[in-house]
Design a protein around this motif. Structure first.
Motif: not given
Length: 153
Positions: A92, A94-96
């Motif tokens: 979480r 990372y936005d990916t």
């Protein structure tokens, strides 16, 4: 006994671990399982139930060992006899987060595969709880498969 093929895409082995653990839980729910690590499409049945377990690599990318399968699925015109579930692994931070499983999910839907239940998204930072998340999700997911048994048979 219903058969489920567990398909993994992984860079560091977490998806393989989760697949092995999920297979044990599924067997307790009276399912036969077969685990395929980074298979080609020819290695898979074109009808039945798949459980895709995939970690996210880099900026939301697929792991190298599942990229060939994704390319083959993209070329396949119709997977209407495939029912599937999805488990994504990521961080979480990372936005990916779980970007790879979302890409595979979209790809399967475009090829008319039928999704069973919601995607389980596992935050690798909560690694102390992975088994609990999987056990709870498998219980719900296997119930949905049992409810769909007439359709799948």
């Amino acid at each position: 006994m219903k058969k489920i093929t567990l398909i993994t895409g992984s860079t560091m082995g977490t998806a393989e671990y989760i697949a092995e653990y999920a297979a044990k839980i599924l067997k307790k729910h009276n399912f036969e399982t077969n685990i395929k690590h980074g298979p080609n499409l020819k290695d898979l049945s074109m009808q039945g139930i798949w459980l895709i377990i995939c970690s996210t690599h880099g900026m939301g990318e697929l792991p190298e060992n599942i990229k060939p399968l994704a390319k083959e699925i993209k070329k396949k015109n119709n997977l209407e006899k495939i029912f599937y579930g999805a488990i994504g692994i990521g961080s979480r931070e990372y936005d990916t987060f779980c970007g790879a499983i979302h890409k595979l999910d979209l790809l399967l839907k475009k090829q008319n595969a039928k999704k069973i239940g919601k995607t389980l998204e596992i935050n690798i930072l909560e690694s102390n709880f992975i088994e609990n998340f999987i056990k709870q999700w498998i219980k719900k997911w296997s119930k949905k498969i049992t409810d769909l048994q007439i359709i799948i048979s």
